[in-house]
Design a protein around this motif. Sequence first.
Motif, short mmCIF file in Angstrom:
data_model
loop_
_atom_site.label_atom_id
_atom_site.label_comp_id
_atom_site.label_asym_id
_atom_site.label_seq_id
_atom_site.Cartn_x
_atom_site.Cartn_y
_atom_site.Cartn_z
N ALA A 8 14.38 -2.84 4.78
CA ALA A 8 14.80 -4.04 4.31
C ALA A 8 15.13 -5.23 5.48
N ILE A 9 15.32 -4.52 7.12
CA ILE A 9 15.40 -5.69 7.69
C ILE A 9 14.76 -5.31 8.87
N LEU A 10 13.36 -5.52 9.17
CA LEU A 10 12.26 -4.65 10.22
C LEU A 10 11.64 -6.38 10.81
N LEU A 156 24.36 -12.16 -3.58
CA LEU A 156 25.08 -10.75 -2.35
C LEU A 156 25.16 -9.73 -3.42
N SER A 157 24.73 -9.64 -4.44
CA SER A 157 25.10 -8.41 -5.34
C SER A 157 23.67 -7.57 -5.49
N GLN A 158 22.48 -8.20 -5.10
CA GLN A 158 21.13 -7.15 -4.65
C GLN A 158 21.28 -7.41 -3.71
N SER A 159 19.95 -6.63 -3.27
CA SER A 159 19.90 -5.15 -1.96
C SER A 159 18.36 -5.14 -1.88
N ASP A 160 17.55 -6.43 -3.04
CA ASP A 160 15.92 -6.38 -2.34
C ASP A 160 16.02 -6.82 -0.56
#
Length: 348
Positions: A8-10, A156-160
């Motif tokens: 997710a952090i590319l 802040l509750s999601q991870s996408d």
Amino acid sequence: MTTFGYGAILFGIVTVFGGGVMRVLYVGGTGEISLSCVKESVAAGHDVTVFNRGSRGDVLPVDVTALQGDLRDDATYAALAEKRFDAVCQFLAYTEDDVARDVRTFAGKTGHYVFIASASSYQRPARTHRITEDVPLENPFSAYSRNKAAAETIVLSQSDLPATVVRPSHTIHTRFPTVLREHLLLPWRIENGKPIVTHGDGTSLWTVTRSEDFAIPFVRLLGNPDALGEAVHITSDRAYTWDQLYHGIGACLGKPVDIVHVPTDTIVRYFPELAETLYGDKTASLTFDNSKIKQLAGAFSCAVELTELLAGPAEFYKASGYRPDEDDLKLDARIDAMIEAQRAVGPA
């Protein structure tokens, strides 16, 4: 805190820490806070794009790409996301639906999403006068603040979508801080020898931050992996009484200031539209602990002398050639009526 996976952090994280040029999108970008952030991003060497309605494009630095469009148009917004920015700074989202749409739109297409929330969301009435990020977001007086807090929860509750929440307090560029939201009418009243109003006895503390000071740590957050999943406020460490602020405005204008203290309840009776901002924000004496942002973004300083802090709004007012229009004259008369009634009963 949300933990994001490597995939997710590319985008922005690798770009900025690998020494390359970071491609940054500002949704908004010409507002009281965001314009200074755009300018600071340009100064930092970022490739900056601004997306908004285009009504103030003339104020942007020449190196900025200005894209005009309707934020509500899903097709236009989706096409914007396909440009694959390293960071997206969202200054125009106010509700859960707004940020949920952003998550759907930008997930997998940007490395860092920054949502601009509000320090007014912190607990009211305050149980501490020194605000850290651990203070609950509970403001029963302000729908705006509750909506911003609810939007934070979505972010802040999601991870996408790798994300950071930033909570400004009162941040100024061209507008003086005012109690009655009278904006340019306030310095006009001072220049014309008319009294102005503060709530209570004028001694409640208020933190005011210049947008150009806010922008420095804000831009340092972009692409910062330590900021992912975090919420942080950015403010000056210094607070002032409202009487100090108003005398500071007078000093910038070279005029004495006649202050009338009016109880908050009385102001709200005359100006019911101000109930949210007074009960939900301005009546509380608060200062902010900025330890967290300094840990994430490094040390920064803010203007503390009032003549420096208020110089931007003073220059804007002097250059504006302001004269009250019909609506402002009606507001002026309402203020006069309240002051007359207050003076009839004596000091607040």
